[in-house]
Design an enzyme around this catalytic site. Structure first.
Site, PDB file in Angstrom:
ATOM      1  N   HIS A   1     -24.943 -31.690  10.560  1.00 54.36           N
ATOM      2  CA  HIS A   1     -24.546 -32.915  11.240  1.00 54.36           C
ATOM      3  C   HIS A   1     -24.410 -34.078  10.256  1.00 54.36           C
ATOM      4  CE1 HIS A   1     -29.059 -33.152  11.560  1.00 54.36           C
ATOM      5  NE2 HIS A   1     -28.800 -34.336  11.052  1.00 54.36           N
TER       6      HIS A   1
ATOM      7  N   THR B   1     -23.783 -31.978  -1.658  1.00 56.90           N
ATOM      8  CA  THR B   1     -23.235 -33.050  -0.827  1.00 56.90           C
ATOM      9  C   THR B   1     -22.149 -32.539   0.120  1.00 56.90           C
ATOM     10  OG1 THR B   1     -21.729 -33.626  -2.627  1.00 56.90           O
ATOM     11  CG2 THR B   1     -23.804 -34.832  -2.487  1.00 56.90           C
ATOM     12  N   LYS B   2     -21.807 -33.383   1.089  1.00 54.44           N
ATOM     13  CA  LYS B   2     -20.889 -33.020   2.169  1.00 54.44           C
ATOM     14  C   LYS B   2     -19.561 -32.492   1.624  1.00 54.44           C
ATOM     15  CE  LYS B   2     -20.914 -37.036   4.286  1.00 54.44           C
ATOM     16  NZ  LYS B   2     -21.934 -37.846   3.577  1.00 54.44           N
TER      17      LYS B   2
ATOM     18  N   LYS C   1     -23.460 -23.065 -14.194  1.00 48.19           N
ATOM     19  CA  LYS C   1     -22.838 -21.936 -14.885  1.00 48.19           C
ATOM     20  C   LYS C   1     -22.387 -20.916 -13.854  1.00 48.19           C
ATOM     21  CE  LYS C   1     -27.143 -19.369 -15.742  1.00 48.19           C
ATOM     22  NZ  LYS C   1     -27.976 -18.714 -16.773  1.00 48.19           N
TER      23      LYS C   1
END
Length: 226
Positions: free
Chosen positions: A153, A198-199, A218
């Site tokens: 969400h 992150t989003k 890597k």
């Protein structure tokens, strides 16, 4: 964060009354007939609580069949917002305390996430938290580490949305890592301990990511990816 209006609260209370009535009736019909002796009171209460949760899950799933919660942005005053608020009340009252307690065994948590709508492949387990299981899909032989978070969400001020998380086969998400909405993780990838993905990030097959925010560290050798 948006305020929950009275309409979804009334609907949720009505659904709770159904849950409690079904649990009470079932308890009186089944454990109520057993010769529990001195432990009758404890047994009846334990059975009632178990039935409450069983019926709460059933009513919750039936509600979402009747009124599906869509992916994407949820606009203020929309039907989707109404559905979301009933949905989130179920989590706040019934499910969140179990998910966050860390008490239930991990195989039990797998079953709970499955009945709440997560799609988990064979031999895949989570010792972290899967929020919004409806929007999480994980392949086979993957593991979500201790206290890791999968968060499909988006809650940013008044903005509210759900964007699915897709995780492939043989993936390891390390302890205390955070995987945010709209993330895709390919087969055989690793998210390092404490990383924050992150989003909307796409992690390719066999890649190792770490850091805050997470970045590609890597790539694993091709033979290391099952």
């Amino acid at each position: 964060m948006r305020k929950i209006t009275w309409q979804p609260i009334v609907v949720f209370i009505g659904l709770c009354l159904i849950v409690f009535a079904l649990a009470t009736a079932t308890t009186s019909l089944l454990p109520g007939k057993l010769p529990l002796g001195d432990f009758r009171g404890i047994g009846m209460v334990a059975a009632w609580v178990a039935y409450v949760y069983a019926y709460a899950i059933a009513v919750y799933r039936l509600f979402l069949v009747a009124m599906p919660l869509p992916e994407g942005e949820i606009h203020e005053g929309s039907r989707a917002e109404f559905v979301y608020h009933v949905y989130v009340l179920f989590y706040l009252i019934f499910f969140n305390s179990i998910m966050r307690s860390g008490t239930p065994p991990i195989p039990f948590m797998r079953l709970l996430y499955l009945v709440l709508g997560a799609r988990l492949g064979h031999n895949t387990y989570s010792s972290g938290l899967i929020y919004d299981p409806l929007f999480v899909q994980i392949g086979n032989n993957s593991v979500i580490g201790e206290s890791a978070l999968l968060v499909p969400h988006v809650i940013e001020g008044t903005r509210l949305a759900h964007h699915p998380i897709h995780i492939g086969n043989n993936v390891t998400v390390g302890a205390h890592a955070v995987v945010m909405s709209g993330v895709t993780i390919g087969d055989g990838a690793i998210v390092s301990v404490g990383a924050v993905v992150t989003k909307g990030t796409h992690i390719g097959a066999g890649e190792i990511w770490g850091g805050v925010p997470a970045k590609l560290l890597k790539r694993r050798e091709s033979g290391a990816v099952a």
